[in-house]
Write an enzyme that holds these catalytic residues in place. Structure first.
Site, PDB file in Angstrom:
ATOM      1  N   ASP A  12       0.787  -1.247   0.000  1.00 29.64           N
ATOM      2  CA  ASP A  12       0.000   0.000   0.000  1.00 29.64           C
ATOM      3  C   ASP A  12       0.817   1.294   0.000  1.00 29.64           C
ATOM      4  OD1 ASP A  12      -1.943  -1.951   0.220  1.00 29.64           O
ATOM      5  OD2 ASP A  12      -2.834  -1.213   2.071  1.00 29.64           O
ATOM      6  N   ASP A  50      -4.486  -0.896  -1.911  1.00 28.04           N
ATOM      7  CA  ASP A  50      -5.790  -0.735  -1.261  1.00 28.04           C
ATOM      8  C   ASP A  50      -6.719  -0.148  -2.330  1.00 28.04           C
ATOM      9  OD1 ASP A  50      -6.860  -1.170   1.392  1.00 28.04           O
ATOM     10  OD2 ASP A  50      -7.016   0.996   1.672  1.00 28.04           O
ATOM     11  N   HIS A  52     -10.674   0.568  -2.894  1.00 31.12           N
ATOM     12  CA  HIS A  52     -12.055   0.565  -2.416  1.00 31.12           C
ATOM     13  C   HIS A  52     -13.033   1.169  -3.430  1.00 31.12           C
ATOM     14  CE1 HIS A  52     -10.537  -0.553   1.483  1.00 31.12           C
ATOM     15  NE2 HIS A  52      -9.921   0.598   1.683  1.00 31.12           N
ATOM     16  N   HIS A  56     -17.542   2.717   0.298  1.00 37.44           N
ATOM     17  CA  HIS A  56     -17.077   1.519   1.005  1.00 37.44           C
ATOM     18  C   HIS A  56     -17.482   1.561   2.482  1.00 37.44           C
ATOM     19  CE1 HIS A  56     -14.066  -1.387   2.649  1.00 37.44           C
ATOM     20  NE2 HIS A  56     -14.444  -2.031   1.569  1.00 37.44           N
ATOM     21  N   HIS A  85     -10.706   6.906   1.252  1.00 37.92           N
ATOM     22  CA  HIS A  85      -9.317   6.801   0.784  1.00 37.92           C
ATOM     23  C   HIS A  85      -9.220   5.691  -0.261  1.00 37.92           C
ATOM     24  CE1 HIS A  85      -9.623   3.625   3.806  1.00 37.92           C
ATOM     25  NE2 HIS A  85      -8.651   3.009   3.149  1.00 37.92           N
ATOM     26  N   LYS A 110      -6.929  -5.118  -2.954  1.00 40.22           N
ATOM     27  CA  LYS A 110      -7.706  -5.622  -1.821  1.00 40.22           C
ATOM     28  C   LYS A 110      -8.634  -4.535  -1.306  1.00 40.22           C
ATOM     29  CE  LYS A 110      -4.018  -4.425   1.342  1.00 40.22           C
ATOM     30  NZ  LYS A 110      -4.762  -3.365   2.029  1.00 40.22           N
ATOM     31  N   CYS A 155      -2.074  -2.742   7.676  1.00 47.15           N
ATOM     32  CA  CYS A 155      -1.955  -3.697   6.575  1.00 47.15           C
ATOM     33  C   CYS A 155      -0.666  -4.518   6.626  1.00 47.15           C
ATOM     34  CB  CYS A 155      -2.145  -2.988   5.241  1.00 47.15           C
ATOM     35  SG  CYS A 155      -3.863  -2.428   5.070  1.00 47.15           S
TER      36      CYS A 155
END
Ligand code: VGL
Ligand code: ZN
Length: 203
Positions: A12, A50, A52, A56, A85, A110, A155
């Site tokens: 990330d 990351d 989303h 989310h 984010h 993810k 993470c």
């Protein structure tokens, strides 16, 4: 030296986790040179991203009356709420422009399921939904994972624990990571990683 059993996981390193981003990790951008130097030593590198969808369930903005860094009881347990984010396709979700890892072999995204957050690169926050990474690493014959990136206490931490649980040797390159540190989360993460047999050091 590293060989074909070693893989570097860069977690990330995205604009939103760097100063100026939506969920900035203090000094998050300062790790980029260390990550690049580390990556140059590995034949095999994987990036996580990351990723989303808008709205989310981990975003405070999806829960009326809630503020970023509040917690809620999700169907799968406690979930910290974050500022919006790493929304799919945005500049905030893009990798930091200084990241220099053209030889990365896989980008693992993810957090793309609206209802479940995913800190770990191995499984989502319900602890049941697998990302497929353990199977991929095993099929490729990797045995040792080195972790770097953001954030140490979210993470990176969950990926380290799950990597151990999946049977890999795991080390965290502490100089190539930075933490968010919410209510002592960084100290807790460091302790849990040591207890789980994760090597934490400078690489
Ligand atoms: C992360 C919070 C929310 C991380 C991702 O990369 O550590 N933390 N989403
Ligand atoms: Zn996230």
């Amino acid at each position: 030296m590293t060989d074909d059993r070693d893989v570097l996981l860069i977690v990330d390193v995205q604009n939103d986790f760097c100063p100026g981003g939506a969920l900035a990790v203090p000094q998050g951008d300062e790790i980029v040179p260390a990550v690049n130097r580390l990556a140059a030593k590995f034949a095999h590198v994987i990036l996580t991203q990351d990723w989303h969808p808008r709205g989310h369930s981990s975003f405070a903005s999806s829960h009326p009356g809630k503020q970023p860094f509040d917690s809620i009881e999700a169907s799968y347990g406690q979930q910290i709420l974050w500022p919006d984010h790493c929304v799919q396709g945005t500049q905030g979700a893009a990798f930091h422009p200084g990241l220099d890892v053209p030889h990365a072999e896989l980008v693992l995204r993810k957090g793309y399921r609206t209802a479940i957050d995913s800190y770990s690169a191995f499984r989502e926050n319900d602890r049941r939904t697998l990302t497929g990474l353990a199977g991929y690493l095993k099929e490729r014959g990797f045995e040792r994972i080195t972790l770097s990136g953001l954030a140490t206490d979210f993470c990176v931490y969950f990926s380290a624990i799950d990597g151990r649980e999946a049977g890999f040797e795991v080390s965290v390159a502490n100089n190539a990571c930075r933490g968010i540190d919410i209510d002592g989360s960084l100290a807790r993460a460091m302790r849990s990683m040591s207890e789980a047999g994760v090597t934490v050091g400078v690489e």
